[in-house]
Design a protein around this motif. Structure first.
Motif, mmCIF file in Angstrom:
data_model
loop_
_atom_site.group_PDB
_atom_site.id
_atom_site.type_symbol
_atom_site.label_atom_id
_atom_site.label_comp_id
_atom_site.label_asym_id
_atom_site.label_seq_id
_atom_site.Cartn_x
_atom_site.Cartn_y
_atom_site.Cartn_z
ATOM 1 N N PRO A 118 0.816 -1.224 0.000
ATOM 2 C CA PRO A 118 0.000 0.000 0.000
ATOM 3 C C PRO A 118 0.852 1.277 0.000
ATOM 4 C CG PRO A 118 -0.814 -1.566 1.626
ATOM 5 C CD PRO A 118 0.467 -2.122 1.102
ATOM 6 N N ARG A 119 1.986 1.216 0.691
ATOM 7 C CA ARG A 119 2.895 2.366 0.694
ATOM 8 C C ARG A 119 3.434 2.647 -0.706
ATOM 9 N NH1 ARG A 119 7.672 1.109 4.688
ATOM 10 N NH2 ARG A 119 6.251 0.044 6.087
ATOM 11 N N ASN A 120 3.877 1.572 -1.367
ATOM 12 C CA ASN A 120 4.412 1.733 -2.723
ATOM 13 C C ASN A 120 3.345 2.253 -3.681
ATOM 14 O OD1 ASN A 120 6.648 0.601 -1.602
ATOM 15 N ND2 ASN A 120 6.594 -1.292 -2.793
ATOM 16 N N VAL A 121 2.138 1.729 -3.524
ATOM 17 C CA VAL A 121 1.044 2.151 -4.397
ATOM 18 C C VAL A 121 0.749 3.639 -4.189
ATOM 19 C CG1 VAL A 121 -1.455 1.930 -4.722
ATOM 20 C CG2 VAL A 121 -0.022 -0.112 -4.737
ATOM 21 N N ASP A 122 0.749 4.073 -2.935
ATOM 22 C CA ASP A 122 0.505 5.499 -2.658
ATOM 23 C C ASP A 122 1.551 6.368 -3.333
ATOM 24 O OD1 ASP A 122 -1.679 4.908 -1.172
ATOM 25 O OD2 ASP A 122 -0.704 5.135 0.789
ATOM 26 N N ASN A 123 2.784 5.907 -3.267
ATOM 27 C CA ASN A 123 3.860 6.671 -3.876
ATOM 28 C C ASN A 123 3.705 6.735 -5.397
ATOM 29 O OD1 ASN A 123 6.297 8.120 -3.960
ATOM 30 N ND2 ASN A 123 7.427 6.238 -4.437
ATOM 31 N N PHE A 124 3.354 5.595 -5.995
ATOM 32 C CA PHE A 124 3.139 5.569 -7.451
ATOM 33 C C PHE A 124 2.002 6.505 -7.852
ATOM 34 C CE2 PHE A 124 5.066 2.451 -10.401
ATOM 35 C CZ PHE A 124 6.076 2.009 -9.598
ATOM 36 N N ARG A 125 0.910 6.438 -7.098
ATOM 37 C CA ARG A 125 -0.254 7.239 -7.446
ATOM 38 C C ARG A 125 0.088 8.731 -7.376
ATOM 39 N NH1 ARG A 125 -3.115 6.168 -3.511
ATOM 40 N NH2 ARG A 125 -3.965 4.129 -4.066
ATOM 41 N N ARG A 126 0.849 9.082 -6.334
ATOM 42 C CA ARG A 126 1.263 10.476 -6.183
ATOM 43 C C ARG A 126 2.100 10.913 -7.394
ATOM 44 N NH1 ARG A 126 5.867 12.623 -5.227
ATOM 45 N NH2 ARG A 126 6.866 10.633 -4.769
ATOM 46 N N GLN A 127 3.051 10.067 -7.795
ATOM 47 C CA GLN A 127 3.901 10.409 -8.934
ATOM 48 C C GLN A 127 3.091 10.506 -10.230
ATOM 49 O OE1 GLN A 127 6.661 7.053 -8.361
ATOM 50 N NE2 GLN A 127 8.304 8.557 -8.478
ATOM 51 N N LEU A 128 2.169 9.574 -10.407
ATOM 52 C CA LEU A 128 1.375 9.563 -11.635
ATOM 53 C C LEU A 128 0.480 10.793 -11.722
ATOM 54 C CD1 LEU A 128 0.528 5.765 -11.606
ATOM 55 C CD2 LEU A 128 1.779 6.935 -13.419
ATOM 56 N N LYS A 129 -0.050 11.197 -10.575
ATOM 57 C CA LYS A 129 -0.889 12.398 -10.571
ATOM 58 C C LYS A 129 -0.049 13.625 -10.894
ATOM 59 C CE LYS A 129 -4.809 10.962 -7.860
ATOM 60 N NZ LYS A 129 -5.591 11.054 -6.634
ATOM 61 N N ARG A 130 1.154 13.644 -10.329
ATOM 62 C CA ARG A 130 2.047 14.779 -10.567
ATOM 63 C C ARG A 130 2.392 14.912 -12.053
ATOM 64 N NH1 ARG A 130 3.569 18.536 -11.705
ATOM 65 N NH2 ARG A 130 5.280 19.900 -11.079
#
Ligand code: ZN
Ligand code: ZN
Length: 837
Positions: A118-130
């Motif tokens: 879940p931590r990794n997914v949160d990080n990916f989602r943040r990057q993708l949104k950015r």
């Protein structure tokens, strides 16, 4: 915004700082898109649905790297472009988060994957949104979510019910370090691809899917699906159809033969008596024409007949050899250069010559391929030749051909082959099979290199296979209402050297009542292959809100099959093949109304760094965050796309990025100059012509994923507009729409600055006047090896590289180049191109 000034730089010169502040703009627009639901597709009522799918990432702890972002941006540009063409575009994204990658990393850092992912997914989602991707986040999924893998288990059960999932004891590659089964393609030179440990061979009971039942359909459909040729070729080779025959070699025990000689070798023994003494060895061959040249047989050491065939004096040697072979992995056995083997002491009759030939065992023959036995034709097969030379076995040429033995060509005519002498190989092959068939000693057969798909993994981090073993009832499927079989939390999830999944150690979970008779049963402890998670995920995206069905039929009918699929060529075989197979099986079961999930697929290229593929071990992986922060998403997106052709990739260098930023600064200034009322006068003719040419080029190139050349065309156009001082609304607005897929926040900002109230995503793609666009065209003669093969219309002044690129897309030119490398090009500017191959 109040700081924007209207200084006009001297024409053509580099602009001064324009006031373009990517960080502020991107933050503002991303918030607005979220608030207005700009990126959400109307799945229920949208017109002209377009499903722009990108392969979903494995959420690594390092986060998104530029290679991922390159791929996602390419897909995003395509999706945005389709939206501007009037489609309702659905661009979902999810996470392929089960599997050994995640599990091994969790083991390494000592954090449970259930916490890590879940931590990794949160990080990916943040990057993708950015990065400003047009993702409809309402439909995000993760393969590790019980709401998702409930349906992965359901897919398994559907296949099980139809007899497409079965259990079998099989030889597998086993990594003693990772303590799991490896696919053949995960074994590199005898070592585990992941950890480098030497791979062993083991026998395990495993679950398989009958993908081989679909071999012919998987092959046939490649003829019509719109995929790049290289991907289709990879699949064809993987399926590996070969036409040939199964030929029977009768074995006769030497002692029995000697005994028979006194009673009936001269015809007195009945056929029944003879066949009672005989054992059949069946071999598959693609070269039945060479059967007269078969001078010995070779069996896999594991072949079930070996024990029965081995003579007493050879037994010790045979057993020692079999024991040694059992320790080797399958891949090494196939590629090993050194030929080893042992004579069994038995002889079989060559059905064509009637002569007895010796039967050997050797580790280069695998039980997993064909029948586990081969007829050796050393005169016409390199491997057999080496073996025969090493063990001084007879070599009998049966095909007349030039050059030293072995000759492998099928172009010659037969010799030493009785009544078939003089016939060309292929013709002879058919006739020999017919002749042997009439004697009951051969049958024509098709074989595939493809094997059934082993989906069992003796690991923790995956969906449990939903089966309960009952002593009375056997393997019983878990009833649908009991799905998902949740993966229990196990603190110590390390794999087990015995080849048993860690799930077996969780007693409360392991024991479960039999769904059929209620007696105490045991759960299957293997989890399924992560490739099963990804073999159906595209069906789930449009229906993520439904928990009572894997996918909603009306949604599926509207949105599937996927309109365009973009992904890495490393998945050309496994993922794409498995997805096609699962879809075909689901179609037959009546669950989806189509058999091909991805009618159009394009592979993106790779981003390399310092000439090498990015990898953690090389330490050359680039994480995009710092670039996004410093330059903004729009500049970085365009920079990535400008590195090289999207389908080929490019070399990541820091230098080029300022060029993109300067281009955007110029557009920023032009747009602000154009803010006033449109001038009554038309565009200068040169600018008007260039505009129409640019629209034509950007349209074609974006459609063809040639983003780098589309960007170059927009740059040329901007330079001309500046030179001519023609930065009016008519000149700038179409440019902003064309830029919108590439630099979406930037285009939104300027579109609004020009007074538009609606988002630029709802604008229409500009159209061009073919007559105006063609005004600057020239026709170039295309030659291959000096012969005219085609003509190409292109804008005057196109570079040699552009002409070569276009020429290689010409069908007739391609036909004559025929996949050969172009050795030399001769280009006469605006007139002629000659490709020497
Ligand atoms: Zn390993
Ligand atoms: Zn039972």
């Amino acid at each position: 915004m109040t700081e924007v000034t209207h200084r006009t730089p001297p024409s053509g010169a580099a602009p001064e700082p324009s006031g373009y502040d990517p960080a502020a703009i991107e933050r503002k627009w991303q918030a607005r898109w979220e608030e207005r639901g700009t990126n959400n597709a109307d799945l229920a009522g949208g017109v002209r649905p377009f499903y722009a799918l990108m392969m979903f990432p494995y959420p690594s702890a390092e986060g998104l790297h530029v290679g991922n972002l390159f791929a996602f941006t390419g897909n995003d540009i395509y999706g945005r472009f389709q939206r501007l063409q009037g489609h309702t575009v659905f661009e979902p994204l999810g996470f392929d988060a089960f599997g050994i990658h995640s599990e091994n990393y969790a083991l390494k850092v000592g954090v449970h994957p259930a916490q890590l992912i879940p931590r990794n997914v949160d990080n990916f989602r943040r990057q993708l949104k950015r990065a400003g991707l047009m993702i409809d986040w309402r439909h995000e999924l993760s393969t590790t979510d019980p709401r998702y893998y409930k349906w992965t288990q359901w897919v398994f059960l559907e296949l099980f019910k139809r007899g497409l999932a079965y259990r079998k004891r099989a030889a597998v590659n086993w990594c003693p370090n990772d303590k799991t089964v490896l696919a053949n393609e995960q074994v590199i030179a005898g070592a585990c691809e992941r950890c480098g440990a030497m791979v062993e061979q083991r026998f395990l009971e495993q679950w398989f899917f009958r993908i081989t039942d679909y071999a012919e359909r998987l092959l046939a459909n490649l003829d019509w699906i719109d995929w790049s040729e290289s991907t289709k070729t990879a699949q064809r080779n993987w399926i590996g159809r070969s036409d040939g025959a199964e030929i029977i070699f009768r074995v006769q025990d030497l002692l029995e033969m000697a005994g028979a000689a006194t009673v009936g070798w001269n015809g007195m023994a009945t056929t029944a008596e003879m066949s009672a003494l005989a054992t059949d060895i069946r071999v598959f061959t693609t070269r039945p024409d060479t059967v007269f040249g078969a001078t010995y047989l070779v069996l896999a050491p594991e072949h079930p007949l070996v024990d029965a065939l081995t003579s007493d004096d050879q037994r010790d040697e045979v057993n020692a050899y079999r024991a040694a072979a059992a320790k080797q992995d399958i891949v090494t056995r196939k590629v090993n250069k050194e030929k080893t083997g042992v004579f069994t002491g038995a002889y079989a009759v060559n059905p064509a010559t009637g002569q007895p030939i010796p039967v050997w065992i050797a580790d280069y023959v695998l039980m997993e391929y064909g029948t586990g036995a081969i007829m050796a034709v050393p005169a016409h097969d390199r491997r057999d030749f080496e073996f025969a030379t090493a063990f001084k076995l007879p070599i009998r040429p049966v095909v007349r051909a030039e050059g030293p033995l072995p000759t492998v060509s099928e172009d010659g005519a037969l010799m030493n082959s009785g009544e078939f002498d003089g016939l060309p190989c292929r013709d002879a092959g058919r006739r020999i099979v017919a002749w042997l068939l009439s004697k009951g000693l051969a049958t024509p057969q098709v074989q595939y290199r493809l094997h059934d798909w082993c989906i069992s993994r003796q690991r923790y981090w995956g969906p449990p296979i939903p089966i309960i073993y009952c002593d009375g009832c056997g393997p019983v499927p878990v009833p649908e209402q009991d799905l998902p079989v949740e993966l229990p939390f196990i603190e110590d999830f390390r794999p087990d050297a015995a080849g048993v999944s860690p799930l077996a150690r969780h007693k409360e979970w392991y024991f479960a009542p039999c769904p059929q008779c209620g007696a105490q049963g045991r759960r299957e402890t293997d989890v399924s292959d992560t490739f099963l998670d990804s073999a159906w995920y595209f069906l789930r995206y449009p229906s993520t809100e439904f928990d009572d069905r894997p996918w909603d039929p009306p949604r599926t009918k509207t949105w599937l099959p996927v309109t365009t699929y973009i992904g890495g060529n490393e998945h050309a075989v496994l993922h794409l093949l498995y997805s096609r197979f699962i879809t075909m099986a689901l179609q037959e079961l009546g669950h989806v109304p189509f058999e091909e999930p991805f009618p159009k697929f394009r592979a993106h290229g790779l981003i390399i760094k310092d000439g090498a593929k990015m990898s953690k071990s090389r330490g050359n992986v680039v994480i995009p965050d710092a670039y996004l922060q410093k330059w903004g998403a729009d500049t970085f997106r365009m920079y990535l796309m400008f590195l090289g052709p999207f389908q080929e990739g490019g070399d990541f260098r820091d230098e080029g990025i300022t060029g993109i930023r300067r281009f955007l600064d110029k557009v920023w200034q032009l747009a602000h100059e154009a803010r006033g009322p449109a001038p009554s006068s038309a565009l200068p003719p040169a600018v008007a012509r260039k505009l129409h040419q640019t629209i034509r080029k950007v349209t074609t190139d974006t459609e063809g994923l040639d983003y780098n050349t589309a960007i170059a065309a927009m740059m040329e156009y901007v330079n001309l507009v500046r030179e001519q001082g023609a930065g009016t609304r008519d000149a700038v607005e179409p440019l902003l729409v064309m830029l919108a897929p590439y630099a979406p926040h930037f285009a939104e900002e300027l579109w609004a600055a020009l007074g538009h109230e609606q988002s630029v995503v709802s604008a229409s793609w500009p159209s061009y006047d073919e007559r105006l666009a063609a005004a600057g065209d020239v026709e170039i003669v295309l030659q291959v090896n000096g012969k005219v093969r085609g003509r190409l219309t292109i804008s005057r002044g196109a570079t040699e590289a552009q002409v070569v690129e276009q020429a290689l897309k010409d069908e007739s030119v391609r036909k004559f180049v025929d996949g050969q490398p172009v050795r030399k090009t001769i280009y006469v500017q605006d007139r002629l191109l000659n490709l020497v191959v």
